[in-house]
Design a protein around this motif. Sequence first.
Motif, short mmCIF file in Angstrom:
data_model
loop_
_atom_site.label_atom_id
_atom_site.label_comp_id
_atom_site.label_asym_id
_atom_site.label_seq_id
_atom_site.Cartn_x
_atom_site.Cartn_y
_atom_site.Cartn_z
N UNK A 106 47.00 40.91 34.01
CA UNK A 106 46.39 41.88 34.92
C UNK A 106 44.95 41.51 35.24
N UNK A 107 44.26 40.88 34.31
CA UNK A 107 42.91 40.40 34.58
C UNK A 107 42.94 39.39 35.73
N UNK A 108 43.92 38.52 35.73
CA UNK A 108 44.05 37.54 36.81
C UNK A 108 44.35 38.24 38.13
N UNK B 205 35.74 46.20 35.71
CA UNK B 205 36.59 45.04 36.02
C UNK B 205 36.19 43.83 35.19
N UNK B 206 34.94 43.78 34.71
CA UNK B 206 34.49 42.65 33.90
C UNK B 206 34.91 42.80 32.45
N UNK B 207 35.20 44.03 32.05
CA UNK B 207 35.63 44.29 30.67
C UNK B 207 36.78 45.29 30.73
N UNK B 208 37.90 44.84 31.30
CA UNK B 208 38.96 45.79 31.62
C UNK B 208 39.96 46.02 30.49
N UNK C 110 41.29 39.90 39.67
CA UNK C 110 40.23 38.96 40.05
C UNK C 110 40.29 38.62 41.53
N UNK C 111 41.42 38.85 42.18
CA UNK C 111 41.56 38.48 43.59
C UNK C 111 41.17 39.59 44.56
#
Length: 464
Positions: free
Chosen positions: A416-418, A407-410, A421-422
């Motif tokens: 989609x990163x945003x 998830x840190x380097x997706x 993050x939730x």
Amino acid sequence: MPFHYPKEVVPGEYTIAPEAPPGSHDEKSPPMRELYPNRDDYLHVSPERYFSGAHAQREWDGLWTRTWTCAGRASDIPETGNWFKYDLGRESILVVRTEADRIEAFYNVCQHRGNQLVHGDFGKSERFTCSFHGWQWKINGQTNLITDVSTFKPEVLKGRLNLPSVRCETWAGFVFVNMDDEAPPLADFLAEIPHFMQSYQMEQMHVVKDVVIELDANWKVVLEAFLESYHLQETHPQAKPFVDEVHYQLDFFRNGHGRLHTAIGYPSPRCEDRSTVAPGLAYMLAEAGVDPAAYEGRAMQARDALLAAKRVPDNPYGIDYSGFSDSQVTDDWNYSIFPNMTFNTHPEGVLVMRFLPHPTDPEKSYYHVWVISRKLKGNVRPPAYMGVEPHVDISGETRPARRYNSKLDNELGEVLDQDISNVEGVQRGLHSRAFRFNRYSEQEQRILQLHAEIDRYLSAAPPQ
């Protein structure tokens, strides 16, 4: 001034093309209550649905082993002997092209001591050989070799020795499987979906991105983030200058499927300035062949400019858009196929997402993202928000490798990163002694539908 949701706007009931006739691409579905009279029972949902081991077991027994789920793309097994592995919860399924025009599925388990026969994602074989003791099966699941067969007493080898099969059918280039022999055919399960999605011709698209991420969140927590646009204003503020997430359309189909239709190229009413063409909107115009520097219209007119540019025969994408409605040409149509799949559909390409349960931990899941693309003219890329990197071959000549990212380097792109993050924060918060239950707004009706349909399976009632 702060934005106030218009009292005259009923969430989800606005239609982009209000005069669309029955049977058209833009047809509005009946309200959710007609399919789910008990929909208000799900305005509050217990947090235990997202972390209880007992509830996860009920989902396994009553849902995952009874419904159709997407195993993969038929294009990944183009020749006889090609196979791919599909892991769903505690089961592993082997999908094989057994003949030029035949695809079959089998449980990926040796009938001797239970070893899994294949461990990779994709491959091609003349037979399947167990790496433990060498038992072999033909690609059609028939037993081919039992090592040192004379050392087994006859009664040990009685009964089924062929690989147990799994029901397997295809639609739009996707392979679906079902562990329930009594379930209705795939076509019946999909209900209205093939009609509404047929113009995209996804069977003619090819994979240009394939990423899997393990998340510390229940599969439903992750999926729900993609069933509503209520979060856009806070999670994706950069999209407000070119996405109207206030006036949108929700559609509800049989068997748990649905659709969220959002106008693109049209600023949100939450924007104070709806005249100036923001950088994101300018980029979309440029993608469609409209020079932003020469564009003299206002932001509110950009959607019409995008449509006109794409309707030109010599458009940058090289696509004949004549088979698409105006809204399909410009907008984002987010389809969901129950229980765990969504499609952000565009004529140029589709962002496909699967949300898979962890085999043992209800507070983990696998988030799987595909991007599939039509063959486009020249070096034109699929829509930028899908996150296909500039160096990736999008011609269809090569199939990109599946990436298992963190998830840190997706490598999924900003949007989609945003989103992801939730979800882990949500999962942790569900355990709080101060949190009683989820509360859903009318903007989140597709989540109500998800839980209502799950409960139909868990109550052993036949799907609608």
